[in-house]
Design a protein around this motif. Structure first.
Motif, PDB file in Angstrom:
ATOM      1  N   PHE A  44       0.801  -1.115  -0.067  1.00 52.26           N
ATOM      2  CA  PHE A  44      -0.045   0.017   0.125  1.00 52.26           C
ATOM      3  C   PHE A  44       0.847   1.298   0.166  1.00 52.26           C
ATOM      4  CE2 PHE A  44      -2.918  -3.274   1.215  1.00 52.26           C
ATOM      5  CZ  PHE A  44      -4.400  -2.670   0.914  1.00 52.26           C
ATOM      6  N   ASN A  45       0.408   2.477  -0.296  1.00 47.53           N
ATOM      7  CA  ASN A  45       0.983   3.567  -0.427  1.00 47.53           C
ATOM      8  C   ASN A  45       1.677   4.167   0.809  1.00 47.53           C
ATOM      9  OD1 ASN A  45       0.532   3.512  -3.016  1.00 47.53           O
ATOM     10  ND2 ASN A  45      -0.495   5.453  -3.388  1.00 47.53           N
ATOM     11  N   SER A  46       0.947   3.744   2.013  1.00 46.38           N
ATOM     12  CA  SER A  46       1.514   4.142   3.261  1.00 46.38           C
ATOM     13  C   SER A  46       0.956   3.370   4.352  1.00 46.38           C
ATOM     14  CB  SER A  46       1.081   5.628   3.484  1.00 46.38           C
ATOM     15  OG  SER A  46      -0.319   5.938   3.810  1.00 46.38           O
ATOM     16  N   GLY A  47       1.403   3.404   5.578  1.00 47.25           N
ATOM     17  CA  GLY A  47       0.506   2.645   6.668  1.00 47.25           C
ATOM     18  C   GLY A  47      -0.632   3.090   6.813  1.00 47.25           C
ATOM     19  N   THR A  79      -5.967   4.498  -6.132  1.00 49.36           N
ATOM     20  CA  THR A  79      -4.988   5.318  -6.172  1.00 49.36           C
ATOM     21  C   THR A  79      -3.726   4.989  -6.894  1.00 49.36           C
ATOM     22  OG1 THR A  79      -3.671   6.547  -4.247  1.00 49.36           O
ATOM     23  CG2 THR A  79      -3.661   4.243  -4.116  1.00 49.36           C
ATOM     24  N   THR A  80      -2.691   6.130  -7.254  1.00 50.24           N
ATOM     25  CA  THR A  80      -1.818   5.666  -8.124  1.00 50.24           C
ATOM     26  C   THR A  80      -0.786   4.698  -7.310  1.00 50.24           C
ATOM     27  OG1 THR A  80      -2.215   7.605  -9.404  1.00 50.24           O
ATOM     28  CG2 THR A  80       0.289   6.793  -9.438  1.00 50.24           C
ATOM     29  N   ALA A  81      -0.068   3.879  -7.963  1.00 48.80           N
ATOM     30  CA  ALA A  81       0.584   3.146  -6.992  1.00 48.80           C
ATOM     31  C   ALA A  81       2.081   3.788  -6.881  1.00 48.80           C
ATOM     32  CB  ALA A  81       0.921   1.595  -8.077  1.00 48.80           C
ATOM     33  N   GLY A 109       5.755   3.810   2.370  1.00 42.05           N
ATOM     34  CA  GLY A 109       4.615   2.694   1.907  1.00 42.05           C
ATOM     35  C   GLY A 109       4.659   1.767   3.253  1.00 42.05           C
ATOM     36  N   ALA A 110       3.826   0.680   2.690  1.00 39.73           N
ATOM     37  CA  ALA A 110       3.625  -0.219   3.721  1.00 39.73           C
ATOM     38  C   ALA A 110       2.962  -1.499   3.123  1.00 39.73           C
ATOM     39  CB  ALA A 110       2.281   0.174   4.574  1.00 39.73           C
TER      40      ALA A 110
END
Ligand SMILES: Cc1ncc(COP(=O)(O)O)c(C=O)c1O
Length: 379
Positions: free
Chosen positions: A103-106, A264-266, A241-242
């Motif tokens: 994922f893009n963040s935690g 969302t954009t990867a 990221g996460a």
């Protein structure tokens, strides 16, 4: 006409709320603290500033000829590259799970999973101190939800007894604003007794504990007791990221239902390469985990005895309880004026009356710097 001139009402309301925060001493503002000794960032192992790691990532990127600057789309459209899949396979292996999903963040990983796995008839029971992203996530779901008292398994059991539908229990392995551990072994047993699905956020233990930085659950060897585990890469991993790990069914479900993945954009390739290199680096430099433990022990030694209500943890997050927003901020500012970047944590991040200094320790903090910090604090 500028918007604020023809619609004053909304700006007045926003200003009033900001003013109230200022009056309570809990107003937030962005600030730069250049040149101070870092006792505040989550870069526990110094990887975000590690030049060797940076040049390894740069070299690897130089050898890759695919899309470099941006991922070009969602993972479900054009944002899925061979590197994502190879990294996910590697992360699944590292965290000893069937599958991993980046994922893009935690923050996004937590909101995504919490909002889509539980249904209206289900119950989410969460430690009262879980991160804001978990709270935002369950608010987006239709499930019933209840907090249990921090680390209090008796209270959790009471709530489990009353829970309907599928039950989800959500904890952090190391609590972000307290630095203490969840009792993961006991939680795993209790959840098994009540047939509850245990979800753990390992944001602050990724990199710090476990072989190759695989976190606390892997260090304890209880991977199979968890429905889902969230690992983040913006803290000790020094990147961004996460990932969520679990079995194939869960990961397949998230690909289909997790809004925070789909819409969302990867992440761009350079972030993925930096994550991969950071885990290599941790594996090659086993001393990093020992170094951070030594730094933590040194802090504990020089902070005792203390005139403050201190909470000494075996994680890099140490807490000095102040109990008042202005006093906590004044103390943090005094430390900053003396060269130490220590920040106050105030309401609503922590409860009113629980305001504190959150002192983050790093492998690059020297023992003499820590001794000095302790003497300024105690003085
Ligand atoms: C416990 C916990 N979970 C999740 C997050 C969010 O992670 P990220 O910074 O990758 O969005 C944080 C960050 O503050 C955290 O402390």
């Amino acid at each position: 006409m500028p918007h604020e001139k023809h619609n004053k009402v909304i700006y007045e309301r926003l200003q009033e709320k900001l003013q109230r925060r200022k009056e309570k001493g809990i107003y937030r503002k962005l600030q730069l603290h250049q040149g101070l000794a870092d006792f505040c960032s989550n870069d526990y192992l110094g990887l975000a500033r590690n030049k060797e790691l940076y040049s390894r990532t740069k070299n690897e990127l130089g050898q890759i000829s695919s899309v470099l600057n941006g991922s070009t789309g969602s993972r479900l459209l054009t944002g899925n590259h061979a590197y994502n899949e190879a990294l996910e396979a590697r992360l699944a292996n590292l965290f000893d799970a069937e599958a991993a999903l980046i994922f893009n963040s935690g923050y996004v990983a937590n909101t995504a999973i919490m909002s889509c796995v539980a249904e209206r008839t289900d119950t989410i029971i969460y430690d009262e101190l879980v991160h804001a992203s978990i709270k935002e996530g369950y608010r987006l779901s239709f499930a019933k939800r209840y907090p249990f008292l921090h680390n209090d398994l008796t209270d959790l059991e009471k709530k489990l007894k009353k829970a309907d539908g599928e039950k989800f229990v959500v904890v952090e392995s190391i609590y972000s604003m307290d630095g203490d551990r969840a009792n993961l072994n006991a939680l795993a047993e209790l959840c098994q007794d009540y047939n509850a699905n245990l979800i753990v956020d390992e944001a602050h233990s990724t990199g710090i504990f476990g072989k190759g930085g695989s976190g606390l659950v892997c260090e304890l060897g209880i991977q199979d007791s968890f429905f889902a585990r969230v690992y983040t890469f913006g803290k000790a991993i020094g990147s961004h990221g996460a990932c969520v790990v679990g079995n194939h069914v869960l990961i397949d479900y998230l690909v289909n239902f997790a809004q925070g993945l789909i819409y969302t954009t990867a992440l761009p390739l350079h972030t993925l390469v930096s994550i991969s290199n950071a885990f290599d680096y941790i594996t090659e430099n086993e001393h990093l985990q020992k170094d951070i433990k030594q730094i933590v022990r040194h802090f504990q030694k020089v902070m005792q005895p203390s005139k403050f209500d201190i909470k000494l943890n075996d994680s890099p997050i140490q807490i000095v309880r102040i109990g008042d927003a202005r006093k906590a901020k004044d103390l943090a500012e005094r430390l900053q004026r003396n060269g130490f970047d220590v920040r106050a944590i105030v309401s609503p991040t922590v409860k009113l009356g629980e305001e504190r200094l959150r002192i983050c320790l790093h492998t690059f903090n020297t023992e003499s710097e820590i001794t000095q910090l302790a003497s300024y604090l105690q003085g």
